[in-house]
Structure formats: C-alpha cells, structure tokens
Design a protein around this motif. Structure first.
Motif, PDB file in Angstrom:
ATOM      1  N   ILE A  98       0.836  -1.208   0.000  1.00 24.46           N
ATOM      2  CA  ILE A  98       0.000   0.000   0.000  1.00 24.46           C
ATOM      3  C   ILE A  98       0.867   1.253   0.000  1.00 24.46           C
ATOM      4  O   ILE A  98       0.592   2.207  -0.744  1.00 24.46           O
ATOM      5  CB  ILE A  98      -0.962  -0.021   1.211  1.00 24.46           C
ATOM      6  N   ILE A  99       1.917   1.259   0.785  1.00 22.60           N
ATOM      7  CA  ILE A  99       2.829   2.406   0.821  1.00 22.60           C
ATOM      8  C   ILE A  99       3.485   2.608  -0.545  1.00 22.60           C
ATOM      9  O   ILE A  99       3.574   3.727  -1.050  1.00 22.60           O
ATOM     10  CB  ILE A  99       3.904   2.224   1.920  1.00 22.60           C
ATOM     11  N   ALA A 100       3.935   1.517  -1.155  1.00 22.64           N
ATOM     12  CA  ALA A 100       4.556   1.620  -2.488  1.00 22.64           C
ATOM     13  C   ALA A 100       3.543   2.156  -3.511  1.00 22.64           C
ATOM     14  O   ALA A 100       3.878   3.008  -4.343  1.00 22.64           O
ATOM     15  CB  ALA A 100       5.092   0.261  -2.928  1.00 22.64           C
ATOM     16  N   PHE A 101       2.311   1.686  -3.434  1.00 22.12           N
ATOM     17  CA  PHE A 101       1.263   2.146  -4.343  1.00 22.12           C
ATOM     18  C   PHE A 101       0.993   3.638  -4.132  1.00 22.12           C
ATOM     19  O   PHE A 101       0.883   4.408  -5.106  1.00 22.12           O
ATOM     20  CB  PHE A 101      -0.014   1.327  -4.128  1.00 22.12           C
ATOM     21  N   LEU A 102       0.892   4.065  -2.877  1.00 19.03           N
ATOM     22  CA  LEU A 102       0.640   5.478  -2.596  1.00 19.03           C
ATOM     23  C   LEU A 102       1.807   6.357  -3.052  1.00 19.03           C
ATOM     24  O   LEU A 102       1.593   7.442  -3.606  1.00 19.03           O
ATOM     25  CB  LEU A 102       0.366   5.679  -1.110  1.00 19.03           C
ATOM     26  N   LEU A 103       3.027   5.895  -2.831  1.00 21.68           N
ATOM     27  CA  LEU A 103       4.185   6.665  -3.303  1.00 21.68           C
ATOM     28  C   LEU A 103       4.187   6.777  -4.826  1.00 21.68           C
ATOM     29  O   LEU A 103       4.514   7.830  -5.380  1.00 21.68           O
ATOM     30  CB  LEU A 103       5.482   6.029  -2.807  1.00 21.68           C
ATOM     31  N   THR A 104       3.808   5.696  -5.491  1.00 22.67           N
ATOM     32  CA  THR A 104       3.726   5.733  -6.952  1.00 22.67           C
ATOM     33  C   THR A 104       2.674   6.736  -7.404  1.00 22.67           C
ATOM     34  O   THR A 104       2.906   7.523  -8.336  1.00 22.67           O
ATOM     35  CB  THR A 104       3.391   4.327  -7.497  1.00 22.67           C
ATOM     36  N   LEU A 105       1.513   6.727  -6.754  1.00 25.35           N
ATOM     37  CA  LEU A 105       0.470   7.694  -7.103  1.00 25.35           C
ATOM     38  C   LEU A 105       0.930   9.127  -6.866  1.00 25.35           C
ATOM     39  O   LEU A 105       0.683  10.012  -7.702  1.00 25.35           O
ATOM     40  CB  LEU A 105      -0.799   7.424  -6.279  1.00 25.35           C
ATOM     41  N   ILE A 106       1.613   9.354  -5.758  1.00 26.84           N
ATOM     42  CA  ILE A 106       2.122  10.703  -5.467  1.00 26.84           C
ATOM     43  C   ILE A 106       3.103  11.141  -6.542  1.00 26.84           C
ATOM     44  O   ILE A 106       3.044  12.270  -7.037  1.00 26.84           O
ATOM     45  CB  ILE A 106       2.757  10.743  -4.063  1.00 26.84           C
ATOM     46  N   LEU A 107       4.002  10.249  -6.927  1.00 26.74           N
ATOM     47  CA  LEU A 107       4.962  10.588  -7.977  1.00 26.74           C
ATOM     48  C   LEU A 107       4.263  10.875  -9.304  1.00 26.74           C
ATOM     49  O   LEU A 107       4.642  11.799 -10.037  1.00 26.74           O
ATOM     50  CB  LEU A 107       5.989   9.466  -8.142  1.00 26.74           C
ATOM     51  N   ILE A 108       3.232  10.106  -9.622  1.00 26.48           N
ATOM     52  CA  ILE A 108       2.485  10.342 -10.864  1.00 26.48           C
ATOM     53  C   ILE A 108       1.809  11.708 -10.822  1.00 26.48           C
ATOM     54  O   ILE A 108       1.863  12.474 -11.789  1.00 26.48           O
ATOM     55  CB  ILE A 108       1.466   9.205 -11.106  1.00 26.48           C
ATOM     56  N   ILE A 110       2.671  14.322  -9.033  1.00 29.44           N
ATOM     57  CA  ILE A 110       3.702  15.361  -9.110  1.00 29.44           C
ATOM     58  C   ILE A 110       4.140  15.538 -10.561  1.00 29.44           C
ATOM     59  O   ILE A 110       4.274  16.664 -11.054  1.00 29.44           O
ATOM     60  CB  ILE A 110       4.892  15.014  -8.195  1.00 29.44           C
ATOM     61  N   PHE A 111       4.360  14.434 -11.252  1.00 30.42           N
ATOM     62  CA  PHE A 111       4.752  14.501 -12.658  1.00 30.42           C
ATOM     63  C   PHE A 111       3.678  15.201 -13.489  1.00 30.42           C
ATOM     64  O   PHE A 111       3.977  16.061 -14.328  1.00 30.42           O
ATOM     65  CB  PHE A 111       5.012  13.090 -13.191  1.00 30.42           C
ATOM     66  N   LEU A 112       2.420  14.843 -13.256  1.00 29.51           N
ATOM     67  CA  LEU A 112       1.333  15.481 -14.005  1.00 29.51           C
ATOM     68  C   LEU A 112       1.224  16.972 -13.687  1.00 29.51           C
ATOM     69  O   LEU A 112       0.947  17.786 -14.578  1.00 29.51           O
ATOM     70  CB  LEU A 112       0.007  14.774 -13.717  1.00 29.51           C
ATOM     71  N   ALA A 113       1.432  17.341 -12.436  1.00 35.19           N
ATOM     72  CA  ALA A 113       1.387  18.757 -12.069  1.00 35.19           C
ATOM     73  C   ALA A 113       2.503  19.526 -12.760  1.00 35.19           C
ATOM     74  O   ALA A 113       2.280  20.640 -13.270  1.00 35.19           O
ATOM     75  CB  ALA A 113       1.484  18.906 -10.552  1.00 35.19           C
ATOM     76  N   LEU A 114       3.693  18.941 -12.793  1.00 33.76           N
ATOM     77  CA  LEU A 114       4.801  19.592 -13.496  1.00 33.76           C
ATOM     78  C   LEU A 114       4.504  19.720 -14.983  1.00 33.76           C
ATOM     79  O   LEU A 114       4.765  20.764 -15.604  1.00 33.76           O
ATOM     80  CB  LEU A 114       6.101  18.822 -13.274  1.00 33.76           C
TER      81      LEU A 114
END
Length: 155
Positions: A98-108, A110-114
């Motif tokens: 779950i932590i890995a999944f949430l970190l992946t979503l956060i990174l996605i 952030i990438f989309l916001a950039l």
C-alpha cells in the motif's frame, strides 16, 4: 579411583534472576505463539532437544549464552522474527504494498502537475506568438497600403 567433587553453587543476584525470568517468559510466549500458529495449520511443533545429561550446554545453546551465563538479548532479531511470523508478515507485506502504491500515485501526480505547468507556460507562449504574428500582419497590411498610396501620388 577419585570421585568428582560436587559442582559448586554460584550465588545469583536478584538482577540476574529478573533477567532470567523475563527471558523465560519471552520464551514461553514465543512457544505459545508458534505452537498456536502451527496447531491451527495442522502441523506438529518441533520437539525441543533433550537437555544434556552431563549438565554442559549443548552446541545449539551456546550461541545464546555469554560466558557470564546471561542470555543474549537481541531485540532486533526478536522484532524481525515477530514481523516474519505468518500473520504479521502478511500484514507487513500488505502495508508495504500500500505504501509503495501510494508513493507511486504521489509521484504520478507530481509529474502530471509539473507537466501541467509546462503546458500552461507553452500555451501562454503560443498565444503571445499568435498575437505578435497578428500585429506583424496588421503592420504589413498598413505598410502595403502606405506603399500603394505613395506610388499612386508619384506622377
């Protein structure tokens, strides 16, 4: 034939007794936990090795006892063993997933916001370029009209 003298008794301090009692309680709790897990799965728990007949420590016991006779305390190892038990291991792996999944979503995100900010900047630049192109086009039309007017006024 000489008879061996009886073993000398060593006085044990209260602190040592408390340590031994705590270690015994931990060991019993571990046995109960592993026995209940194995019993629920239909597996017989392994039998403990018989005590040595001459009173000396067996080889497998020596790794856990210092020369002072006190048990070795390894909280990291016991904590790791607790994590590695079957039920806790499943919870730990699920939590890690779950932590890995949430970190992946956060990174996605952030990438989309950039990417969104970059696209917004590019859109502004394109708009400015279109406005500049329209201004240049109007200036060229006015220049062309002026050129026509000047050529008509010359005889």
């Amino acid at each position: 034939m000489k008879s061996t003298p009886p073993p000398a008794f060593v006085r044990v301090s209260e602190r040592d007794l408390t340590e031994i009692e705590l270690h015994s309680v931990d060991s019993i709790n571990d046995l109960h936990r592993t026995h209940s897990e194995q019993h629920s799965k239909g597996v017989q728990p392994p039998r403990p090795p018989p005590p040595s007949t001459n009173g000396n420590l067996q080889m497998q016991d020596r790794a856990f006892v210092y020369q002072t006779g006190q048990p070795v305390r390894m909280p990291c190892v016991s904590r790791l063993k607790d994590i590695c038990t079957s039920t806790r291991r499943h919870y730990f792996l699920a939590f890690a997933a779950i932590i890995a999944f949430l970190l992946t979503l956060i990174l996605i995100f952030i990438f989309l916001a950039l990417q969104s900010s970059v696209l917004h900047t590019l859109l502004e630049m394109v708009k400015q370029k279109q406005e500049t192109a329209e201004d240049i086009s109007q200036l060229l039309q006015q220049l062309h009209k002026l050129h026509i007017n000047l050529t008509e006024q010359r005889p």
